[in-house]
Design an enzyme around this catalytic site. Structure first.
Site, PDB file in Angstrom:
ATOM      1  CG  PHE A 280      -1.701   1.324   1.326  1.00  0.00           C
ATOM      2  CD1 PHE A 280      -2.798   1.541   0.510  1.00  0.00           C
ATOM      3  CD2 PHE A 280      -1.318   2.325   2.210  1.00  0.00           C
ATOM      4  CE1 PHE A 280      -3.511   2.739   0.579  1.00  0.00           C
ATOM      5  CE2 PHE A 280      -2.023   3.509   2.296  1.00  0.00           C
ATOM      6  CZ  PHE A 280      -3.127   3.722   1.476  1.00  0.00           C
ATOM      7  CB  VAL A 303       2.128   0.316   5.391  1.00  0.00           C
ATOM      8  CG1 VAL A 303       1.370   1.619   5.410  1.00  0.00           C
ATOM      9  CG2 VAL A 303       1.176  -0.845   5.597  1.00  0.00           C
ATOM     10  CD  GLU A 304       5.814   5.662   0.714  1.00  0.00           C
ATOM     11  OE1 GLU A 304       5.653   6.620   1.506  1.00  0.00           O
ATOM     12  OE2 GLU A 304       5.580   5.730  -0.491  1.00  0.00           O
ATOM     13  CG  LEU A 305       1.659   4.847   5.753  1.00  0.00           C
ATOM     14  CD1 LEU A 305       1.194   4.741   7.189  1.00  0.00           C
ATOM     15  CD2 LEU A 305       0.530   4.522   4.791  1.00  0.00           C
ATOM     16  N   GLY A 306       4.269   8.121   3.161  1.00  0.00           N
ATOM     17  CA  GLY A 306       4.735   9.486   2.977  1.00  0.00           C
ATOM     18  C   GLY A 306       5.554   9.980   4.150  1.00  0.00           C
TER      19      GLY A 306
END
Length: 592
Positions: A280, A303-306
């Site tokens: 994601f 998960v990569e969320l900025g």
């Protein structure tokens, strides 16, 4: 024969070598090249033609009144790119079933066959850079230069790295043994999971879609990619490229499918029991929903969320103009819509006024617009934002910071472009004297905003860098090796570039962050292995030696006391800290 008789020994050897090479060459030509590149074509979208002029929408929006269709449009000028019907739950089911069927055969392929597909894809991208970049510009509003750096270059790097180093990363790996198990051989294997999925963001429509496909295919998986509805038009074109590459190489195109749907349907994909892994890329609020959905089927998630990436400038920066150019690219690339973009520039006391003096006229001179509509004589520096929805929030954060003591030296508000009134633009902004406590210094902006924060010393600068809930990437610029190393050691981040910006991304180092920036890694060895079942294998070293349960330990146990002494002896022989302990263990083992 007379000719051969006249040759001396060295001439004879040279002739025989030449004949051998020629014969080997002929034989080699008869062997099919399993990695031969295959040429293929994909029709160029009519919207990429220079004469194309789409309908300018009155109110550009993804929503179509009284319809579930997605209105695709160019955010730089508001022109319609067409309508796309969203994928239904049934469509997701069909794509996954076809992918699963195709993956069974794909998992049996060797690395040479997988490399052939990637090499074929690589050549197509190199041959069609202009079209690929124009599609990205039309759908995301970025410039051609931003598309080259952020879409094409990084995708080609991922392809080339995987082609050159992917097999080594996935080869079975020997692991050490110990004294008690010295008759065993240990290895770890990385095997395909099956059908994996990726939910990716809109800011890099080509790279974010193709990147997960490269890793999935090379690891022997099939993949379903859910792109953002904001870039649904380009996702269809880019998916066609990779599916045609598979077909050209004799493999099922069903190994790769893209779906585009509204959020209400997305949870059907993320909780699907046939999905073995999920990547994601997106925002933190959406990540909570995605991870909760994936938990229903116990699907692992990367998960990569900025982030709110800092760039620390030490006082001994040797070449300020060079560093300033890197900072400008780091902040304004893709109109600031970059998860690893520089969002905070933290300066030590001496460099702080020098940077502001140098950077202010440069930022004030930046030009915005639609790259594909602008003549060559009037180049564009910064493209459009994907949507104006967040503009009021950014303006309020800037106004609040100014009220708290920050100075606004450029921009600070939405830009209404005279040539593209329906386009989405935020003026290139320079805000200085920012403090870490200000909300603007804590919030990921995803906008063309250059924030400068003063620091009293290096300790203070590191404290500022670590003050947010994010920890994705970071940069540090300076000359003192000790100070540079201290920043690398003490800044909270998943990645750090020294005297550079995002260099780790251009060499396929593992990509990802910590804290509120997510968990897990993609790219590099870690990215490939993360899409695999890690299988541990333990086998006999010699065919005539194997595990045998000693009599006193066989069920039913005859003597509890003897069994205990033998167990204790085994432990002490194997792990005793001294020869005396091990000798005592041996005595217990044999019953002395």
């Amino acid at each position: 024969m007379e000719y051969f008789a006249q040759l001396n020994e060295s001439q004879t050897i040279a002739l025989l070598v030449t004949i051998s090479i020629a014969l080997f060459g002929c034989f080699y030509l008869l062997i099919p090249d399993l990695e031969a590149i295959v040429d293929f074509n994909v029709p160029i979208p009519e919207q990429c033609q220079p004469e194309w002029k789409g309908q300018e929408l009155d109110e550009p929006s993804l929503k179509v009144p009284s319809s579930s269709a997605i209105q695709c449009y160019c955010p730089a000028n508001g022109r319609s790119l067409g309508l796309i019907n969203p994928t239904t739950a049934g469509g997701i089911d069909r794509a996954i079933v076809k992918a699963k069927e195709a993956q069974v055969e794909w998992a049996k392929t060797g690395f040479s066959q997988r490399r052939r597909v990637l090499k074929t894809l690589l050549k197509f991208i190199l041959d069609n850079q202009d079209t690929i970049a124009r599609v990205a510009c039309l759908d995301s509003g970025k410039t051609m230069v931003d598309a080259c750096f952020g879409e094409i270059l990084v995708t080609i790097e991922k392809l080339k790295w995987t082609i050159d180093h992917g097999e080594k990363a996935l080869k079975p790996e020997r692991r050490p043994t110990n004294l008690l198990m010295c008759y065993k051989v240990n290895e770890v294997r990385w095997e395909p999971l099956g059908v994996v999925a990726a939910c990716v963001s809109w800011n890099y429509p080509f790279h974010n879609l193709i990147g997960p496909c490269i890793s999935a295919l090379f690891t022997g998986n099939a993949i379903i990619v859910k792109g953002s509805e904001a870039t649904a038009w380009s996702s269809n074109y880019y998916t066609t490229i990779i599916r045609n590459a598979l077909t050209a190489c004799g493999h099922s195109p069903s190994l790769v499918s893209s779906v585009t749907c509204w959020p209400a349907t997305a949870s059907y994909l993320t909780s699907h029991p046939l999905i073995s892994h999920l990547t994601f890329i997106g925002s933190r609020p959406v990540a909570h929903a995605v991870c909760a959905s994936a938990a229903k089927s116990l699907t692992p998630v990367c998960v990569e969320l900025g982030g709110k990436d800092p760039a620390i400038l030490l006082d001994d920066v040797a070449n300020l103009p060079r560093v300033a150019n890197i900072l400008l690219r780091g902040v304004f690339q893709s109109a600031g819509q970059n998860c690893i973009g520089i969002e905070r520039i933290i300066c030590l006391p001496t460099i702080y006024p020098r940077l502001i003096t140098h950077i202010t006229p440069l930022i004030r001179s930046l030009r915005q617009g639609s790259a594909l509509d602008s003549p060559a004589a009037k180049p564009i520096d910064i493209g459009a934002s994907i949507s104006p929805a967040n503009f009021p929030h950014i303006e309020s954060l800037i106004s609040e910071a100014v009220a708290q003591g920050a100075r606004l030296l450029a921009g600070g508000k939405q830009h209404h472009h005279p040539d593209h009134p329906k386009g989405h633009y935020f003026a290139p902004t320079l805000l200085v004297d920012v403090k870490k406590e200000m909300r603007i210094a804590q919030t990921e902006l995803f906008a063309p905003v250059f924030l400068v924060l003063p620091a009293d010393n290096l300790t203070h600068a590191i404290d500022i860098a670590n003050s947010t809930s994010y920890a994705l990437g970071a940069s540090v610029f300076g000359s003192d090796p000790a100070a540079l190393d201290r920043v690398v050691d003490e800044v909270h981040a998943g990645m750090v570039a020294v005297n550079d910006f995002a260099a780790f991304y251009a060499v396929q180092l593992p990509f990802g962050g910590v804290k509120g920036s997510g968990y897990g890694r993609f790219a590099g060895e870690e990215g490939l292995r993360g899409l695999c079942n890690i299988k541990a294998v333990c086998r006999d070293r010699f065919g005539w030696v194997g595990t045998s349960i000693p009599g006193p330990l066989c069920y039913p146990i005859g003597s509890a006391g003897r069994a205990w002494e033998m167990c204790r002896g085994v432990v002490e022989v194997g792990y005793g800290e001294s020869l005396g302990r091990r000798w005592g263990g041996l005595r217990r083992l044999i019953g002395l």
